[in-house]
Design a protein around this motif. Structure first.
Motif, PDB file in Angstrom:
ATOM      1  N   PHE A 141       0.848  -1.188   0.000  1.00 55.49           N
ATOM      2  CA  PHE A 141       0.000   0.000   0.000  1.00 55.49           C
ATOM      3  C   PHE A 141       0.884   1.238   0.000  1.00 55.49           C
ATOM      4  O   PHE A 141       1.957   1.263   0.612  1.00 55.49           O
ATOM      5  CB  PHE A 141      -0.912  -0.006   1.228  1.00 55.49           C
ATOM      6  N   PHE A 142       0.438   2.297  -0.661  1.00 58.25           N
ATOM      7  CA  PHE A 142       1.258   3.496  -0.827  1.00 58.25           C
ATOM      8  C   PHE A 142       1.245   4.296   0.477  1.00 58.25           C
ATOM      9  O   PHE A 142       0.267   4.966   0.789  1.00 58.25           O
ATOM     10  CB  PHE A 142       0.721   4.362  -1.974  1.00 58.25           C
ATOM     11  N   VAL A 143       2.300   4.199   1.247  1.00 54.82           N
ATOM     12  CA  VAL A 143       2.363   4.902   2.527  1.00 54.82           C
ATOM     13  C   VAL A 143       3.173   6.179   2.327  1.00 54.82           C
ATOM     14  O   VAL A 143       4.401   6.193   2.470  1.00 54.82           O
ATOM     15  CB  VAL A 143       2.985   4.007   3.623  1.00 54.82           C
ATOM     16  N   ASN A 144       2.483   7.256   1.961  1.00 57.88           N
ATOM     17  CA  ASN A 144       3.103   8.566   1.808  1.00 57.88           C
ATOM     18  C   ASN A 144       2.310   9.580   2.627  1.00 57.88           C
ATOM     19  O   ASN A 144       1.111   9.391   2.870  1.00 57.88           O
ATOM     20  CB  ASN A 144       3.109   8.998   0.331  1.00 57.88           C
ATOM     21  N   TYR A 145       2.975  10.635   3.064  1.00 58.67           N
ATOM     22  CA  TYR A 145       2.303  11.666   3.848  1.00 58.67           C
ATOM     23  C   TYR A 145       1.535  12.583   2.891  1.00 58.67           C
ATOM     24  O   TYR A 145       2.135  13.283   2.080  1.00 58.67           O
ATOM     25  CB  TYR A 145       3.325  12.470   4.650  1.00 58.67           C
ATOM     26  N   PRO A 146       0.189  12.603   2.964  1.00 61.79           N
ATOM     27  CA  PRO A 146      -0.599  13.341   1.965  1.00 61.79           C
ATOM     28  C   PRO A 146      -0.396  14.849   1.994  1.00 61.79           C
ATOM     29  O   PRO A 146      -0.591  15.523   0.980  1.00 61.79           O
ATOM     30  CB  PRO A 146      -2.048  12.973   2.323  1.00 61.79           C
ATOM     31  N   HIS A 147       0.010  15.402   3.167  1.00 61.28           N
ATOM     32  CA  HIS A 147       0.151  16.859   3.279  1.00 61.28           C
ATOM     33  C   HIS A 147       1.542  17.343   2.851  1.00 61.28           C
ATOM     34  O   HIS A 147       1.790  18.550   2.817  1.00 61.28           O
ATOM     35  CB  HIS A 147      -0.128  17.305   4.718  1.00 61.28           C
TER      36      HIS A 147
ATOM     37  N   ARG B 203       4.912  18.076  -6.396  1.00 65.44           N
ATOM     38  CA  ARG B 203       3.517  17.646  -6.316  1.00 65.44           C
ATOM     39  C   ARG B 203       3.248  16.957  -4.977  1.00 65.44           C
ATOM     40  O   ARG B 203       4.157  16.556  -4.265  1.00 65.44           O
ATOM     41  CB  ARG B 203       3.201  16.672  -7.452  1.00 65.44           C
ATOM     42  N   ARG B 204       1.948  16.816  -4.685  1.00 59.19           N
ATOM     43  CA  ARG B 204       1.547  16.060  -3.501  1.00 59.19           C
ATOM     44  C   ARG B 204       1.065  14.666  -3.941  1.00 59.19           C
ATOM     45  O   ARG B 204       0.692  14.472  -5.107  1.00 59.19           O
ATOM     46  CB  ARG B 204       0.456  16.804  -2.734  1.00 59.19           C
ATOM     47  N   PRO B 205       1.092  13.681  -3.023  1.00 63.89           N
ATOM     48  CA  PRO B 205       0.770  12.300  -3.414  1.00 63.89           C
ATOM     49  C   PRO B 205      -0.549  12.136  -4.172  1.00 63.89           C
ATOM     50  O   PRO B 205      -0.635  11.322  -5.094  1.00 63.89           O
ATOM     51  CB  PRO B 205       0.729  11.572  -2.067  1.00 63.89           C
ATOM     52  N   GLN B 206      -1.587  12.922  -3.783  1.00 64.25           N
ATOM     53  CA  GLN B 206      -2.881  12.756  -4.451  1.00 64.25           C
ATOM     54  C   GLN B 206      -2.851  13.203  -5.915  1.00 64.25           C
ATOM     55  O   GLN B 206      -3.776  12.922  -6.678  1.00 64.25           O
ATOM     56  CB  GLN B 206      -3.993  13.503  -3.699  1.00 64.25           C
ATOM     57  N   GLU B 207      -1.779  13.899  -6.307  1.00 61.78           N
ATOM     58  CA  GLU B 207      -1.631  14.329  -7.698  1.00 61.78           C
ATOM     59  C   GLU B 207      -0.855  13.311  -8.539  1.00 61.78           C
ATOM     60  O   GLU B 207      -0.594  13.544  -9.717  1.00 61.78           O
ATOM     61  CB  GLU B 207      -0.914  15.680  -7.754  1.00 61.78           C
TER      62      GLU B 207
ATOM     63  N   GLY C 136      -0.752   5.731  -9.226  1.00 62.88           N
ATOM     64  CA  GLY C 136      -0.370   4.705  -8.271  1.00 62.88           C
ATOM     65  C   GLY C 136       1.097   4.326  -8.388  1.00 62.88           C
ATOM     66  O   GLY C 136       1.796   4.155  -7.395  1.00 62.88           O
ATOM     67  N   GLY C 137       1.568   4.196  -9.628  1.00 60.66           N
ATOM     68  CA  GLY C 137       2.971   3.849  -9.835  1.00 60.66           C
ATOM     69  C   GLY C 137       3.914   4.920  -9.317  1.00 60.66           C
ATOM     70  O   GLY C 137       4.955   4.626  -8.729  1.00 60.66           O
ATOM     71  N   GLN C 138       3.555   6.192  -9.516  1.00 59.28           N
ATOM     72  CA  GLN C 138       4.401   7.294  -9.038  1.00 59.28           C
ATOM     73  C   GLN C 138       4.401   7.352  -7.516  1.00 59.28           C
ATOM     74  O   GLN C 138       5.430   7.650  -6.897  1.00 59.28           O
ATOM     75  CB  GLN C 138       3.905   8.611  -9.633  1.00 59.28           C
ATOM     76  N   GLN C 139       3.257   7.022  -6.891  1.00 61.20           N
ATOM     77  CA  GLN C 139       3.218   6.992  -5.426  1.00 61.20           C
ATOM     78  C   GLN C 139       4.115   5.880  -4.881  1.00 61.20           C
ATOM     79  O   GLN C 139       4.819   6.082  -3.884  1.00 61.20           O
ATOM     80  CB  GLN C 139       1.780   6.791  -4.952  1.00 61.20           C
ATOM     81  N   GLN C 140       4.098   4.728  -5.531  1.00 68.08           N
ATOM     82  CA  GLN C 140       4.942   3.635  -5.059  1.00 68.08           C
ATOM     83  C   GLN C 140       6.414   3.949  -5.310  1.00 68.08           C
ATOM     84  O   GLN C 140       7.282   3.591  -4.510  1.00 68.08           O
ATOM     85  CB  GLN C 140       4.541   2.319  -5.720  1.00 68.08           C
ATOM     86  N   ARG C 141       6.712   4.648  -6.403  1.00 66.72           N
ATOM     87  CA  ARG C 141       8.086   5.087  -6.651  1.00 66.72           C
ATOM     88  C   ARG C 141       8.548   6.036  -5.552  1.00 66.72           C
ATOM     89  O   ARG C 141       9.716   6.017  -5.140  1.00 66.72           O
ATOM     90  CB  ARG C 141       8.186   5.784  -8.010  1.00 66.72           C
ATOM     91  N   THR C 142       7.633   6.882  -5.087  1.00 65.41           N
ATOM     92  CA  THR C 142       7.969   7.810  -4.001  1.00 65.41           C
ATOM     93  C   THR C 142       8.321   7.042  -2.737  1.00 65.41           C
ATOM     94  O   THR C 142       9.306   7.352  -2.050  1.00 65.41           O
ATOM     95  CB  THR C 142       6.793   8.768  -3.736  1.00 65.41           C
ATOM     96  N   ALA C 143       7.529   6.016  -2.417  1.00 67.74           N
ATOM     97  CA  ALA C 143       7.820   5.196  -1.240  1.00 67.74           C
ATOM     98  C   ALA C 143       9.161   4.481  -1.391  1.00 67.74           C
ATOM     99  O   ALA C 143       9.941   4.375  -0.433  1.00 67.74           O
ATOM    100  CB  ALA C 143       6.689   4.186  -1.034  1.00 67.74           C
ATOM    101  N   LEU C 144       9.461   4.003  -2.598  1.00 64.70           N
ATOM    102  CA  LEU C 144      10.754   3.346  -2.845  1.00 64.70           C
ATOM    103  C   LEU C 144      11.904   4.335  -2.740  1.00 64.70           C
ATOM    104  O   LEU C 144      12.964   4.017  -2.195  1.00 64.70           O
ATOM    105  CB  LEU C 144      10.743   2.697  -4.228  1.00 64.70           C
TER     106      LEU C 144
END
Length: 360
Positions: free
Chosen positions: A82-88, A128-132, A135-143
């Motif tokens: 699951f994409f665990v990023n801080y939304p704010h 950008r913020r995670p909601q922007e 899904g792949g970009q969010q997981q890349r951010t977590a990686l």
């Protein structure tokens, strides 16, 4: 760095979530935990990462006992499915967050974040913020957050499971290159045998809270130790049936018999279990020597790239997996072809007794 588990176990009430498990994991390549849902992969990761304390055994990092040490003191990173990023926070701030917690100088943070962003092709998204993000970009951010931390160990718990097919394939191909040469112990949990083969390295096969086999991935695929290991490392699951060796032939009841090859030819006469992977049972006659099997089709699963058929044989249901779209009629008999050189033969205690000449 090395990560070593010595008889590590976890009991919750009367239930064993992980039976005593010993593993020595080295840096520089993928260490894959392979098993179905509920096999104990996530439990092992939580214990190794310090998120839970084992009820038995010890965990060593470079020979030092860290069993009771908190995750923060172990310098590890964990990426879930699951994409665990801080939304704010922006992408930049998300990636930088572990560095700020570790009080890395501000002048150093920017360079390390940009380096990780370049590796994962995130530089255009840093503000950008995670909601922007997709899904792949969010997981890349977590990686990227895991990479930038320069952890001693990175735990990846089915990190690609929730991505679409194209993104999974893309990241699966890139991950070994992204994480290479960091001197980091990499532990990657997956339920997909194909993913384990693509990533290579070493694989630990897990089933019902037990470690069934550990070794170089290709080696244990071709040489499963027993029925349990063979069951884990096959998708769809390996086909099994009781057989009897008489002379130079194997007999599956009165339904089928075939000649035995290689080491299997030297087995003593008697009872065995045959195992064969579904992709070695084909609805079309393959180039390798094969024997015909006729069975009634019970279920079909068709996609654009492969066809799967479940069919009856000798009071059992076997599975055939083949490339392309094949024509099956549910409820009707169909001829399949089995390649005997790809058969595995297991003794009555479940241990591998012999296999055919070809790699499995």
């Amino acid at each position: 760095m090395t990560l070593e588990l010595i008889d590590v176990s976890l009991r919750v009430g009367a239930d064993m979530h992980l039976y005593p498990t010993s593993l020595r994991l080295e840096p520089g390549e993928f260490n894959i935990l392979l098993g179905a849902t509920g096999a104990g992969k996530s439990t092992l990761i939580r214990l190794a990462a310090g998120l839970e304390r084992p009820t038995g055994g010890r965990i060593l990092v470079d020979g030092t006992d860290v069993t009771g040490m908190s995750p923060q003191k172990r310098n590890i990173s964990l990426v879930h499915q699951f994409f665990v990023n801080y939304p704010h926070l922006t992408v930049f701030e998300n990636i930088a967050s572990p560095l700020r917690v570790s009080r890395v100088p501000k002048s150093e943070i920017e360079g390390r974040v940009e380096e990780a962003a370049d590796i994962l092709q995130l530089r255009p998204m840093l503000h950008r913020r995670p909601q922007e993000l997709s899904g792949g970009q969010q997981q890349r951010t977590a990686l990227a957050r895991a990479i930038v931390k320069e952890s001693k160990a990175i735990f990846l718990d089915e990190p690609l499971a929730n991505l679409d097919y194209k993104l999974r394939e893309e990241l699966r191909e890139q991950l070994p290159e992204l994480l290479a040469g960091r001197g980091t112990v990499i532990v990657y949990a997956t339920s997909e045998p194909t993913e384990a083969l693509l990533l290579g390295g070493h694989t630990a096969l897990m089933r019902e809270g037990r470690l069934t086999q550990f070794g170089p991935t290709a080696e244990i695929y071709h040489q499963p130790r027993d029925v349990a290991s063979a069951s884990v490392f096959s998708d769809p699951p390996m086909n099994f049936a009781p057989v009897e060796k008489r002379g130079h032939r194997m007999h599956l009841g009165s339904a089928l018999d075939w000649p035995v090859y290689g080491a299997a030819a030297g087995l003593p006469d008697g009872a065995y279990t045959v195992g064969i992977r579904p992709h070695h049972i084909s609805p079309v006659d393959p180039p390798d020597p094969s024997i015909p099997i006729r069975g009634t089709v019970r279920i079909t699963e068709l996609s654009g790239s492969e066809s799967v058929a479940h069919f009856d044989i000798a009071d059992r249901v076997w599975v055939s997996q083949s490339a392309g779209v094949q024509q099956f009629q549910v409820g009707e008999p169909h001829e399949f072809h089995m390649v005997p050189t790809h058969c595995f033969y297991f003794a009555e205690d479940g241990k591998l007794a012999a296999k055919g000449i070809a790699d499995g």
